[in-house]
Design a protein around this motif. Structure first.
Motif, mmCIF file in Angstrom:
data_model
loop_
_atom_site.group_PDB
_atom_site.id
_atom_site.type_symbol
_atom_site.label_atom_id
_atom_site.label_comp_id
_atom_site.label_asym_id
_atom_site.label_seq_id
_atom_site.Cartn_x
_atom_site.Cartn_y
_atom_site.Cartn_z
ATOM 1 N N SER A 49 10.873 56.506 41.526
ATOM 2 C CA SER A 49 10.803 55.921 40.190
ATOM 3 C C SER A 49 9.628 54.958 40.080
ATOM 4 C CB SER A 49 12.105 55.177 39.865
ATOM 5 O OG SER A 49 13.214 56.056 39.868
ATOM 6 N N ALA A 50 9.047 54.899 38.887
ATOM 7 C CA ALA A 50 7.999 53.912 38.628
ATOM 8 C C ALA A 50 8.625 52.521 38.620
ATOM 9 C CB ALA A 50 7.330 54.206 37.289
ATOM 10 N N THR A 51 7.825 51.528 38.952
ATOM 11 C CA THR A 51 8.320 50.159 39.012
ATOM 12 C C THR A 51 8.729 49.658 37.630
ATOM 13 O OG1 THR A 51 6.912 49.648 40.898
ATOM 14 C CG2 THR A 51 7.723 47.788 39.627
ATOM 15 N N LEU A 52 9.866 49.018 37.554
ATOM 16 C CA LEU A 52 10.295 48.407 36.299
ATOM 17 C C LEU A 52 9.489 47.145 36.051
ATOM 18 C CD1 LEU A 52 14.209 48.529 36.195
ATOM 19 C CD2 LEU A 52 12.618 49.831 34.797
ATOM 20 N N PRO A 53 8.765 47.041 34.933
ATOM 21 C CA PRO A 53 8.022 45.810 34.624
ATOM 22 C C PRO A 53 8.990 44.646 34.405
ATOM 23 C CG PRO A 53 7.337 47.641 33.214
ATOM 24 C CD PRO A 53 8.581 48.078 33.914
ATOM 25 N N TRP A 54 8.449 43.430 34.478
ATOM 26 C CA TRP A 54 9.274 42.241 34.328
ATOM 27 C C TRP A 54 10.003 42.236 32.976
ATOM 28 C CZ3 TRP A 54 11.738 38.561 36.666
ATOM 29 C CH2 TRP A 54 12.185 37.450 35.934
ATOM 30 N N GLY A 55 9.290 42.562 31.910
ATOM 31 C CA GLY A 55 9.920 42.544 30.595
ATOM 32 C C GLY A 55 11.074 43.518 30.487
ATOM 33 N N THR A 56 10.940 44.668 31.129
ATOM 34 C CA THR A 56 12.018 45.659 31.115
ATOM 35 C C THR A 56 13.208 45.170 31.929
ATOM 36 O OG1 THR A 56 10.376 47.426 30.926
ATOM 37 C CG2 THR A 56 12.603 48.069 31.585
ATOM 38 N N LYS A 196 6.884 45.041 44.312
ATOM 39 C CA LYS A 196 6.473 46.135 43.419
ATOM 40 C C LYS A 196 6.040 45.617 42.056
ATOM 41 C CE LYS A 196 10.286 48.597 43.859
ATOM 42 N NZ LYS A 196 11.008 47.812 44.880
ATOM 43 N N LEU A 197 6.378 44.369 41.728
ATOM 44 C CA LEU A 197 5.915 43.772 40.478
ATOM 45 C C LEU A 197 4.430 43.409 40.555
ATOM 46 C CD1 LEU A 197 8.913 41.402 39.653
ATOM 47 C CD2 LEU A 197 8.133 43.316 38.246
ATOM 48 N N SER A 198 3.892 43.351 41.774
ATOM 49 C CA SER A 198 2.467 43.019 41.987
ATOM 50 C C SER A 198 2.062 41.727 41.290
ATOM 51 C CB SER A 198 1.573 44.172 41.512
ATOM 52 O OG SER A 198 1.861 45.343 42.237
ATOM 53 N N GLY A 199 2.974 40.787 41.238
ATOM 54 C CA GLY A 199 2.661 39.485 40.656
ATOM 55 C C GLY A 199 2.760 39.411 39.153
#
Length: 289
Positions: A49-56, A196-199
């Motif tokens: 799965s693609a990384t879930l962004p912070w907002g998501t 996985k958020l890469s900051g």
């Protein structure tokens, strides 16, 4: 039967819709709305799965919290009892919906403080007082939600096995215990944020979510917030734009020398916390029964 009873009478945007069921002789079938994004568990822990962004992640947390708050808000509360990442399903817009009500239980009535029941649920998510006594309250769900918040922050499961050189040397790590020393300070919190958020996450939002997770997983049930309060506090984090990557806080974006130094410090801190190095761990998802 529990699914039909609870989902047959409740309708809410953050509860999975039960479309129909079959109960004829030995045939048992439940039909739900289709959730194209699968479960939160798949997005946080599966490499496909693609990384879930912070907002998501924040959106998912708010949606799940609203679902639990709805269950708790009735004249007689419903205790979900099995809140975990694999039971939080996502639609095409990443709207979170609670699924699997097989362990749901009606809460205490009148002056009763709890419901006594056989201990069931999933290791790592179940509240300690429930595991020890079988006393179930709405605050048991709050604890489980706190664990989900920690998973959203760290990208690690509620309970994992760290392999040792021998089977006897293998360690079982509980996320609640492992993260506790790192949640009080923003500086230390960045060491356990999901790489996985890469900051790319809100520093203020992560700090506030970590503080909320600490309160939700308080060993004393009376000191945990209600789910209504949890929803209110999470909604206040929407719209925060301060991103860690712009401040150089997350080590993968730092220069090589600083990155290596912080990496060594991180390993030392992990060793000091009793976990040693932090490899990807095997999961421990055994159910309580």
């Amino acid at each position: 039967q529990a699914e039909v009873i609870f989902l047959g009478q409740f309708r809410h945007e953050h509860l999975l819709k039960l479309l129909g069921y079959c109960c004829e002789d030995e045939e048992r079938l439940l039909v739900y709305e289709f959730m194209p994004r699968g479960s939160l568990d798949n997005h946080l822990f599966k490499r496909i799965s693609a990384t879930l962004p912070w907002g998501t992640r924040l959106k998912v947390a708010i949606g799940a919290a609203k679902g639990v708050a709805f269950l708790h808000g009735g004249k007689q509360p419903v205790i979900y009892r099995d809140l975990k990442a694999s039971n939080i399903l996502l639609d095409s817009d990443f709207t979170a919906k609670l699924s699997d009500f097989g362990l749901a239980k009606l809460g205490p009535e009148g002056e009763e403080t709890h419901v006594s029941t056989r201990v069931m649920g999933t290791h790592g998510y179940a509240a300690p007082e429930y595991v020890q006594t079988g006393h179930l309250t709405v605050k048991s769900d709050v604890y489980s939600f706190g664990v989900v918040l920690l998973e959203l922050l760290t990208g690690r499961r509620a309970m994992e096995h760290v392999p040792g050189r021998t089977a006897r040397a293998e360690q079982t790590i509980k996320l609640v215990e492992w993260t506790r020393p790192y949640l009080a300070s923003s500086r230390r919190l960045r060491c356990i944020m999901d790489q996985k958020l890469s900051g790319h996450y809100s520093v203020k939002g992560a700090r506030a979510m970590a503080h909320l997770a600490v309160r939700c997983t308080n060993p004393q049930p009376r000191d945990r917030p209600s789910m209504a309060v949890v929803v209110e506090e999470l909604e206040q984090l929407e719209g925060l734009k301060d991103m860690a990557v712009s401040m150089g806080l997350f080590w993968p974006t730092a220069p090589a020398a600083g990155r290596n130094a912080l990496s060594a410090k991180f390993r030392a801190e992990m060793k000091g916390a009793g976990t040693g190095a932090v490899p990807r761990r095997r999961t421990a998802s055994a159910n309580l029964s």
